[in-house]
Write a protein that holds these residues in place. Structure first.
Motif, PDB file in Angstrom:
ATOM      1  N   PRO A  51      31.758  44.325  52.940  1.00 28.49           N
ATOM      2  CA  PRO A  51      33.007  44.755  52.300  1.00 28.49           C
ATOM      3  C   PRO A  51      33.084  44.218  50.866  1.00 28.49           C
ATOM      4  N   LEU A  57      37.752  44.540  45.241  1.00 30.45           N
ATOM      5  CA  LEU A  57      38.867  45.288  45.843  1.00 30.45           C
ATOM      6  C   LEU A  57      39.920  45.629  44.795  1.00 30.45           C
ATOM      7  N   LYS A  67      41.934  53.657  49.855  1.00 39.71           N
ATOM      8  CA  LYS A  67      41.547  52.760  50.948  1.00 39.71           C
ATOM      9  C   LYS A  67      40.360  51.886  50.512  1.00 39.71           C
ATOM     10  N   GLU A  69      39.621  48.940  51.096  1.00 35.85           N
ATOM     11  CA  GLU A  69      39.114  48.060  52.156  1.00 35.85           C
ATOM     12  C   GLU A  69      38.029  48.730  52.996  1.00 35.85           C
TER      13      GLU A  69
END
Length: 177
Positions: A51, A57, A67, A69
């Protein structure tokens, strides 16, 4: 003389027919095969990728990804391409995606971004790939693939509209972290 005119006319019709048939093969057979492969590639990336960290992010959110994430970074020795499919390999070579002297450093497949080991995915380069994720998120992976193949065939890589949008992010986010 009449024979030459008819022969020339037949030749023109054959060329036009071949061009239309060629386009139908690409859009009706090859692109759907590539799309199916790309969805599988995205799925594998979502399962195995890492991630985004907090600053990545934040960058993804600033770019407009709904989105962030879901985005995964997948480090690989070589960015995947369906080399085992001869027709897709030939198409990839014709469009300049793959081939001698061509190194694909990073590519987005949906929310999965595949990055070649040794390639520094710094802020502007990540921003570029995140714009591709955004483009996919705005429509769909199959729509972006179809548009991108068509645009590259018509304009070339550097002048393809999806690439122009992504290159703007390279400039906008040119500063280091």
């Amino acid at each position: 003389m009449k024979f030459l005119k008819y022969s020339a006319l037949i030749l023109v019709f054959l060329i036009i027919g071949a061009a239309i048939f060629h386009q139908k093969i690409i859009s009706g057979i090859l692109i759907p095969q590539y799309v199916d492969w790309a969805y599988e590639t995205e799925k594998r990336g979502l399962e195995s990728g890492a991630p985004l960290n907090l600053r990545e992010l934040a960058l993804a959110a600033e770019i407009g990804i709904q989105k962030p994430e879901k985005v995964r970074i997948v480090h690989v020795d070589e960015v995947p391409f369906p080399y085992e499919n001869f027709a897709l390999k030939t198409l990839g070579e014709a469009l300049g995606f793959i081939g001698e002297g061509i190194t694909n450093n990073a590519q987005a497949f949906g929310y999965s971004i595949y990055v070649r080991n040794g390639y520094e995915l710094n802020r502007p380069k990540l921003a570029h790939e995140l714009v591709h994720v955004l483009q996919i998120e705005r429509t769909s992976l199959d729509h972006v693939i179809t548009q991108h193949f068509s645009d590259i065939a018509e304009f070339g890589y550097d002048k393809a509209p999806l690439e122009i949008e992504a290159f703007k992010a390279n400039k906008q986010y040119a500063d280091a972290w």
